[in-house]
Scaffold this active site. Structure first.
Site, PDB file in Angstrom:
ATOM      1  N   LYS A 123       0.856  -1.195   0.000  1.00 10.66           N
ATOM      2  CA  LYS A 123       0.000   0.000   0.000  1.00 10.66           C
ATOM      3  C   LYS A 123       0.880   1.229   0.000  1.00 10.66           C
ATOM      4  CE  LYS A 123      -4.500   0.815   0.319  1.00 10.66           C
ATOM      5  NZ  LYS A 123      -5.617  -0.122   0.057  1.00 10.66           N
ATOM      6  N   ASP A 163      -6.866   4.131  -4.651  1.00 12.52           N
ATOM      7  CA  ASP A 163      -7.475   4.043  -3.322  1.00 12.52           C
ATOM      8  C   ASP A 163      -8.118   5.413  -3.074  1.00 12.52           C
ATOM      9  OD1 ASP A 163      -7.491   2.040  -0.908  1.00 12.52           O
ATOM     10  OD2 ASP A 163      -7.069   3.966   0.007  1.00 12.52           O
TER      11      ASP A 163
END
Ligand code: GLU
Length: 433
Positions: A123, A163
């Site tokens: 991430k 995201d």
């Protein structure tokens, strides 16, 4: 291959610290520890799996439109790559912290394992306020951030995707920056790209579509007809708005929606298309005709069949868990429920469909995009959606099996499934050197 992880014969819920833990990375570790306990994992293997493999912090000097330079901070964390290259989105948000990115990277490891795609977990994030930045400021920041993480990303290494507050345009800038720096085309370096440069049909709606598909399956198990079921959605961004639309297509009734500025409620139903149009014009759903006002807090505890937290982490906690009235909570956001709240909801018979399964449609279609890029193929929407539904159904069934076998709620079932798969891959590869 021999089974290398043995299920515990007498499952024990590990004790959670008496004060409620709100740090997302600690929460991710608590969830992991519980699954590791059920699987009776070896202590050294636990240490490997509960820590990120690699953490990169970068400074991102960005020229603003007024000529000033702002030095922003960005991260890329690779949690585990035992089952394949790292995979996970990039978030632009003022509240990004390293611990949040570490938690999100760990959840990606478990998420790719639950849906059984050959990818690991990673991430990224930049601490910034994208709502207050112009498009050209965003482009300069994105390109500089991308250039700083180029040494550790790549189609076979780590593949970013969208995201919170990043989209297809962001992915296009990252792909272009990467291609310019390495000196050749590399479409598979990011997913969630525009269709014109190798994006996949169906990626935009994939998280929401996968979520509604899993909710539909859970409704069958719980004998709740989706047709006419009342749905409340907290968060009206890419995932929340698309979920509202797809739920409405299935004749469920959207009774409340909320964004960062507040929410609206109408027990007779809200038209999600009208809500989206209203939000595009005024920046919020608050004030849309035909619905009254409701706060985010009240939306979470209102009476409904299906509650969809689709915004940020830590919204269902000890403070409100005993007031939640939904029958199913479908975690569109990552990490919306704390471990303490999980316990309360389980005790009260509320099904929590965990993030690592129910929002995994996004990364599943990201995987399809990467496969198409690597092979030079282009699948149509029908093919993508059929594959997505098959993947989500299989993962849901496998989670149910784990729940029945270990007599645990859904999150524990999904975690046991995921951690077991990553543990097996890690053990069979062995330790380098
Ligand atoms: N942000 C997505 C998630 O939380 C994944 C992004 C991707 O496709 O890599 O699942």
């Amino acid at each position: 291959m021999a089974t290398v992880v043995k299920p515990a014969t007498a499952p024990m819920m590990p004790r959670i610290a008496p004060r409620e833990e709100l740090n997302p990375f600690r929460i991710a570790q608590i969830q992991f520890d519980m699954a590791a306990e059920f699987l009776k994992l070896d202590p050294s293997l636990r240490q490997i799996l509960r820590t990120p493999k690699r953490v990169l912090e970068v400074s991102v000097p960005t020229k603003m439109d007024n000529g000033q330079v702002k030095v922003l901070t960005g991260y890329r964390v690779q949690h585990n790559v035992a089952r394949g290259p790292g995979k996970g989105g990039i978030r632009f948000h003022p509240n990004v912290t390293l611990d949040e990115v570490k938690a999100l990277a760990a959840w990606m490891t478990w998420k790719t394992a639950v849906v059984n795609v050959p990818l690991g977990g990673a991430k990224g994030g930049v601490i910034c306020d994208p709502k207050r930045m112009s498009k050209s400021e965003l482009e300069r920041m994105t390109r500089r951030y991308a250039s700083e993480i180029v040494p550790i990303i790549g189609p076979d290494q780590d593949i970013p995707g969208p995201d919170m507050y990043t989209d297809a345009q962001t992915m296009a800038w990252i792909m272009d920056t990467y291609a310019m720096m390495v000196g050749h085309a590399a479409h598979g370096v990011v997913t969630g790209k525009p269709l014109s440069i190798g994006g996949s049909a169906g990626r935009q709606d994939a998280t929401a579509r996968g979520l509604v598909h899993v909710v539909e399956e859970a409704c069958k198990v719980k004998k709740i007809p989706l047709r006419g079921a009342s749905v409340a959605i907290q968060g009206f961004g890419n995932v929340g708005a698309a979920a509202a639309r797809i739920f409405a297509e299935k004749k469920a009734k959207i009774v409340a929606i909320a964004d960062t500025r507040g929410g609206v409620i109408n027990p007779r139903g809200i038209d999600p298309i009208k809500a989206l149009r209203y939000k595009e014009r005024s920046g919020t759903v608050v004030g849309m005709p035909g619905a009254s006002r409701i706060s985010n807090d009240d939306l979470l505890t209102m009476k409904c069949d299906i509650l969809v937290p689709a915004a940020v982490e830590g919204v269902i906690t000890l403070h409100n868990a005993d007031q939640i009235k939904a029958r199913i909570v479908a975690e569109a956001a990552n990490g919306p429920t704390t471990p303490h709240a999980d316990e309360v909801l389980a005790r009260r018979g509320i099904t929590v469909l965990p993030d690592i399964l129910v929002n995994a449609g996004g990364v599943t279609v990201s995987y399809f995009e990467w496969v198409q890029n690597q092979q030079g193929l282009v699948w149509d929407l029908e093919e993508v959606n059929a594959r997505l539904n098959r993947t989500m159904s299989r993962a849901f069934q496998e989670m149910l099996e784990a729940m029945r076998k270990h007599h645990v709620p859904a999150r524990a079932g999904a975690m046991i499934l995921a951690v077991g798969r990553v543990a097996e891959a890690t053990l069979v590869r062995g330790l380098f050197p």
